[in-house]
Enzyme design. Structure first.
Site, PDB file in Angstrom:
ATOM      1  CE1 TYR A  44     -46.781  21.376 -25.947  1.00 13.41           C
ATOM      2  CE2 TYR A  44     -44.959  20.071 -26.795  1.00 13.41           C
ATOM      3  CZ  TYR A  44     -45.566  21.288 -26.607  1.00 13.41           C
ATOM      4  OH  TYR A  44     -44.969  22.429 -27.059  1.00 13.41           O
ATOM      5  CB  SER A  45     -47.216  13.682 -20.761  1.00 10.83           C
ATOM      6  OG  SER A  45     -47.916  12.839 -19.891  1.00 10.83           O
ATOM      7  CG  ASN A  46     -53.425  15.407 -21.702  1.00  8.43           C
ATOM      8  OD1 ASN A  46     -53.167  16.603 -21.696  1.00  8.43           O
ATOM      9  ND2 ASN A  46     -54.079  14.810 -22.673  1.00  8.43           N
TER      10      ASN A  46
END
Ligand SMILES: Cc1ncc(COP(=O)(O)O)c(C=O)c1O
Length: 257
Positions: A44-46
Site C-alpha cells: 500500500y506504499s504511496n
C-alpha cells in the site's frame, strides 16, 4: 487554507511530499545516465505509486520491489503502479528486510524505501524554505522521517514537529538526525517528534481515528487520509486542547496526503 482546530486557527499547507522527495533523485538518475528507477515498498506504499508516476512522466522505466506475496486482483495502489508501467517484483518479508536487490535487474538508480535519502531531504528542505518565517510551529506526519528532516532544515524560523505514524518510533529521532548528518554534515533546525499519536501503529484505523477524520471532513470539506495526515491532525487537536502552544504562536500543518 485555514481551519479552526482545538480552539485555534491552523494554517493548512496542502501539498504532497512525494514530488519534493523525488525531484533531486530524478535529476541525479538522469545525470548518471540511468534509464531505470528501482525502489522498495509495501503493497500500500504511496511511495511506490509516486515513483511509478514520476517514472512515466519523466521517461524512466520503473521496478517496484514489493514486500510479501503477489495478491490478485491487485489492490488500487499496485494496479495504479502497473498502469504507469512499473514492473513489480515480490520478495518475502525476510528478504525485504535485508533490502537486497533481486538478481537480474538492469542497471538502475536505486531510491530507498519511502524515498528518504539525502536528495529527498534537500528537496523537502525547499518546502521549509518556502514556508520561511511565516510560522512558529510547522507540523508534518513522519514515517521514515525524511520529510521532517528536510522541512526542519529549510525553515528560517520556528520549529517543526513530526507526528510519528508508526508504533514504538523511538528510533525515528536518530533516523532524522542521521539523514540530516548525511545531507549537511550536521543536525539542523529546531525539530521534535511526537510519538503519542500512532493510534495503534501503521495503517491501524481505530474508531476514534475514523471518527476524527469524518468530523474533520464534515467541518472543513477536506478528507484526511487516516494513515498519515489524520493522525497528525488528531494529535495536533489534542495538543491544542491541552494548551501546548502559546496563544501568539502561528501554527501550520502540512497535509502531505
Ligand atoms: C501522505 C504521506 N505523508 C507523510 C509521509 C511520511 O514521510 P516520511 O517517510 O518522509 O516521514 C508519507 C510517506 O512517505 C506519506 O505517504
Amino acid at each position: 487554507m485555514e481551519v479552526q482546530l482545538g480552539g485555534r486557527r491552523v494554517h493548512l499547507r496542502v501539498e504532497s511530499n512525494k514530488p519534493r522527495k523525488l525531484k533531486y533523485n530524478l535529476i541525479a538518475a538522469r545525470e548518471q545516465g540511468h534509464h531505470t528507477l528501482v525502489t522498495f515498498g509495501g503493497a500500500y506504499s504511496n511511495h511506490l505509486r509516486a515513483t511509478a508516476l514520476a517514472g512515466r512522466l519523466h521517461g524512466f522505466q520503473t521496478v517496484g520491489i514489493v514486500r510479501g506475496e503477489e495478491r490478485l486482483p491487485l489492490n488500487p495502489v499496485l494496479r495504479f503502479a502497473t498502469e504507469q508501467g512499473m514492473t513489480l517484483t515480490y520478495v518475502d518479508r525476510e528478504t525485504y528486510r535485508g533490502k537486497l536487490i533481486p538478481a537480474g535487474l538492469p542497471p538502475h538508480y536505486l531510491i530507498p524505501e519511502g524515498g528518504s535519502n539525502e536528495l529527498a531531504v534537500r528537496g523537502c528542505a525547499e518546502l521549509g524554505e518556502e514556508l520561511g518565517s511565516a510560522f512558529d510551529v510547522v507540523c508534518v506526519p513522519a514515517g521514515t522521517g525524511g520529510t521532517l528532516a528536510g522541512l526542519a532544515a529549510g525553515l528560517r524560523h520556528g520549529r517543526a514537529i513530526g507526528f510519528a505514524v508508526l508504533k514504538d518510533a523511538g528510533w525515528l529521532r536518530d533516523a532524522v538526525a542521521t539523514l540530516q548528518q548525511r545531507t549537511y554534515g550536521e543536525v539542523r533546525g529546531n525539530w521534535s517528534i511526537e510519538t503519542r499519536f500512532h493510534f495503534g501503529g501503521y495503517a491501524k484505523t481505530p474508531p476514534a481515528l475514523l471518527t476524527f477524520v469524518d468530523k474533520f471532513e464534515a467541518q472543513h470539506g477536506l478528507r484526511l487520509d487516516p494513515i498519515y495526515t489524520g493522525k497528525m491532525m488528531s494529535g495536533l487537536e489534542t495538543l491544542l486542547h491541552h494548551g501546548t502552544f502559546p496563544q501568539h504562536e502561528r501554527i501550520c500543518a502540512v497535509i502531505t496526503g
